[in-house]
Structure formats: C-alpha cells, structure tokens
Design a protein around this motif. Structure first.
Motif, PDB file in Angstrom:
ATOM      1  N   ILE A  11      36.197  67.629  51.344  1.00  0.00           N
ATOM      2  CA  ILE A  11      37.545  67.305  51.799  1.00  0.00           C
ATOM      3  C   ILE A  11      37.425  66.201  52.850  1.00  0.00           C
ATOM      4  O   ILE A  11      36.730  66.380  53.854  1.00  0.00           O
ATOM      5  N   PRO A 147      47.831  69.428  44.545  1.00  0.00           N
ATOM      6  CA  PRO A 147      47.208  70.674  44.972  1.00  0.00           C
ATOM      7  C   PRO A 147      47.612  71.818  44.044  1.00  0.00           C
ATOM      8  O   PRO A 147      48.770  71.919  43.633  1.00  0.00           O
ATOM      9  N   LEU A 200      42.318  71.672  42.635  1.00  0.00           N
ATOM     10  CA  LEU A 200      42.458  70.502  43.509  1.00  0.00           C
ATOM     11  C   LEU A 200      43.051  70.912  44.854  1.00  0.00           C
ATOM     12  O   LEU A 200      43.938  71.769  44.917  1.00  0.00           O
ATOM     13  N   GLU A 201      42.547  70.256  45.913  1.00  0.00           N
ATOM     14  CA  GLU A 201      43.027  70.519  47.273  1.00  0.00           C
ATOM     15  C   GLU A 201      43.266  69.197  47.988  1.00  0.00           C
ATOM     16  O   GLU A 201      42.571  68.210  47.718  1.00  0.00           O
ATOM     17  N   PRO A 202      44.227  69.174  48.915  1.00  0.00           N
ATOM     18  CA  PRO A 202      44.484  67.946  49.673  1.00  0.00           C
ATOM     19  C   PRO A 202      43.213  67.449  50.359  1.00  0.00           C
ATOM     20  O   PRO A 202      42.443  68.252  50.899  1.00  0.00           O
ATOM     21  N   VAL A 245      43.913  63.328  46.622  1.00  0.00           N
ATOM     22  CA  VAL A 245      44.865  64.428  46.502  1.00  0.00           C
ATOM     23  C   VAL A 245      45.578  64.575  47.848  1.00  0.00           C
ATOM     24  O   VAL A 245      44.927  64.696  48.889  1.00  0.00           O
ATOM     25  N   ALA A 247      49.088  66.234  50.190  1.00  0.00           N
ATOM     26  CA  ALA A 247      49.722  67.547  50.377  1.00  0.00           C
ATOM     27  C   ALA A 247      50.667  67.874  49.235  1.00  0.00           C
ATOM     28  O   ALA A 247      50.816  69.044  48.849  1.00  0.00           O
TER      29      ALA A 247
END
Ligand code: MF3
Ligand code: CO
Ligand code: CO
Length: 263
Positions: A11, A147, A200-202, A245, A247
C-alpha cells in the motif's frame, strides 16, 4: 494446517502516491512525444534513441528497461506479430505496420509504465480493429478497479470483451504491481473468474496491460531471449496503463495529454 499464501500488494503512502503520479505522467509524456514520430521510414532503433535522449537529457530520469535483466535498449518496440518485449534495432517501419511502444521510467526512485499501439501510415481495417479492441479491453479492466473488487474481476472483464470480439488473450505475460520496483506483487492476469484473487485496497498501484492476439493465444520466445511472438504469426496488440486504487475507485497515472482533457 497452514494458510495458503495470498499474493501481497504494498500500500503506497500519500507521499509515495504523489511520486507515482510524477513517474506516471513522465511515461505518458514520452509516449506523447514519440507518437507523431512513428511514421513510415523510421527505424525502431531511432525511436529508442529519441525516447532515451528525452528521458535522460530533457527529463533527467532513467529508462527502466535499459540493462533490466540484460535488456539492451531503453524502450520496447513490438511490431505486428510481436506480442511484447521487442528490441529496437534496424527494422524500418512501413505503412501498414502496427507497433506497440512500451515506456517505463524511473523518477525519484518510482516507476511509471505505459504502452500504446501506433498505426504506421495506412493500416488494414483488421489491424485497426485489433488495436481498438485491445484498447477497449484495457479500459474494461480499468473500469472495474475499486476497493472491494478483485484481480479476478479485472481479468474477467478483459477476457470477456476480447473473446466476444473473436480474439484471444495472451496468458504467459501479465500486468504487475509497481512502485520502487519495476515488477512487484501481485501478478495482474488478463483473464480470470469474477470474485477470485486478491481484493483491491486503496493505495495499491499496478499495471494493466492486456496482450490481444488476432488468432490463437499461444506465444513463443525468440532466440534473442526477449522477443515474444504469436505462435501462429497472427497480429498482436497491447495497451498498458499504471493505475492507483483510490478510496472510491481508480486513478489512471499514465494518461496522455489527450486523455487528461477529457477526464
Ligand atoms: N514494460 C514492460 C512491462 O510492461 C516490461 C519490459 S521488461 C524489458 O512490464 F526488459 F523488456 F524492458
Ligand atoms: Co508493465
Ligand atoms: Co510496460
């Protein structure tokens, strides 16, 4: 019992994200610069030289491919049935050729990676259609990035579009996490099953870069150890963006000037 290892993705912090924006914009600028120069009569080696000089001398950045695992040039140029990783050289581009130019730069320690197809002179309708569908496939993939979605969602969206149009997706090469390293985890496959794979994540940054063949999906590696071609010698097309990615969705870090005005 051991948990199966899930591929990880780093991240990026807000400061790292800003550095990725700068690197991504630079890669896009190089493609904007070289596009008008992809014309009949120029060699792929001359395209490499122009890009190298601009990256190094004008922008004080580093062309990531040069000496990467022994790659001998600063960009990749993949013509007609070359799928990816074509080595620039004496080949003269002729009207009717299609060529992928793949640019990766390192700026302040971070990578930006993007490629586009260019039509040389007048191209047959089938070649233009292949390039258009491959571009649409990239954007289908980008369109699902948010996300909570998964890598399988991206691969599925791409594969579904390509196969519905009668083409095939190369499976041996894929997109990748990107940041301080050129190729980081995870692998971003351009085929797959919805709802599967890494979520998927910010703050994740990765490339999407589908390779689309007019014929069968199978490829072979040439004796130079780099050039990948379609096994059936059918045409192949590829487009690539680096994405972040966010928010609530996705930010494309490698938009060209023409794409930035519209978004
Ligand atoms: N730019 C390519 C990619 O999208 C990788 C090229 S590796 C090289 O991942 F060594 F051929 F440059
Ligand atoms: Co890439
Ligand atoms: Co690339």
């Amino acid at each position: 019992m051991l948990m199966a290892r899930q591929p990880q993705a780093s991240i990026k912090t807000p400061v790292e994200q800003e550095a990725m924006r700068v690197a991504g914009r630079l890669a896009a600028d190089v493609l904007d610069l070289i596009g008008p120069q992809v014309v009949p009569g120029i060699t792929t080696g001359e395209l490499d030289r122009i890009c190298h000089d601009y990256i190094v001398n004008v922008r004080q950045a580093v062309p990531a491919p040069l000496h990467y695992r022994g790659f001998p040039r600063s960009i990749c140029t993949s013509v007609n049935h070359v799928v990816c990783h074509g080595i620039p050289g004496p080949r003269v581009l002729r009207s009717g050729d299609i060529v992928n130019v793949d640019i990766t730069v390192i700026r302040d320690g971070f990578h930006g990676d993007s490629s586009r197809m260019f039509l040389v002179g007048d191209c047959p309708v089938q070649a233009r259609r292949l390039c258009r569908i491959a571009h649409e496939a990239l954007w289908r993939g980008i369109g699902v990035v948010a996300p909570g979605r998964t890598l399988g969602d991206i691969g599925h969206a791409i594969q579904q579009h390509v196969e519905a149009e009668g083409y095939s997706v190369v499976q041996e090469y894929c997109g990748h996490g990107i940041g301080r390293a050129f190729h980081e985890d995870p692998q971003v496959l351009h085929y797959g099953t919805p709802g599967t794979g890494l979520m998927l994540e910010p703050g994740m940054t990765f490339t999407i870069e589908p390779m689309v063949n007019a014929g069968q999906r199978h490829v072979k590696l040439l004796g130079d150890g780099w050039t990948v071609v379609t096994r059936d010698h059918s045409l192949s097309a590829q487009w690539e963006h680096t994405v972040l990615v966010t928010a609530d969705g996705v930010e494309v870090l490698t938009l060209g000037a023409a794409e930035r005005v519209r978004s």
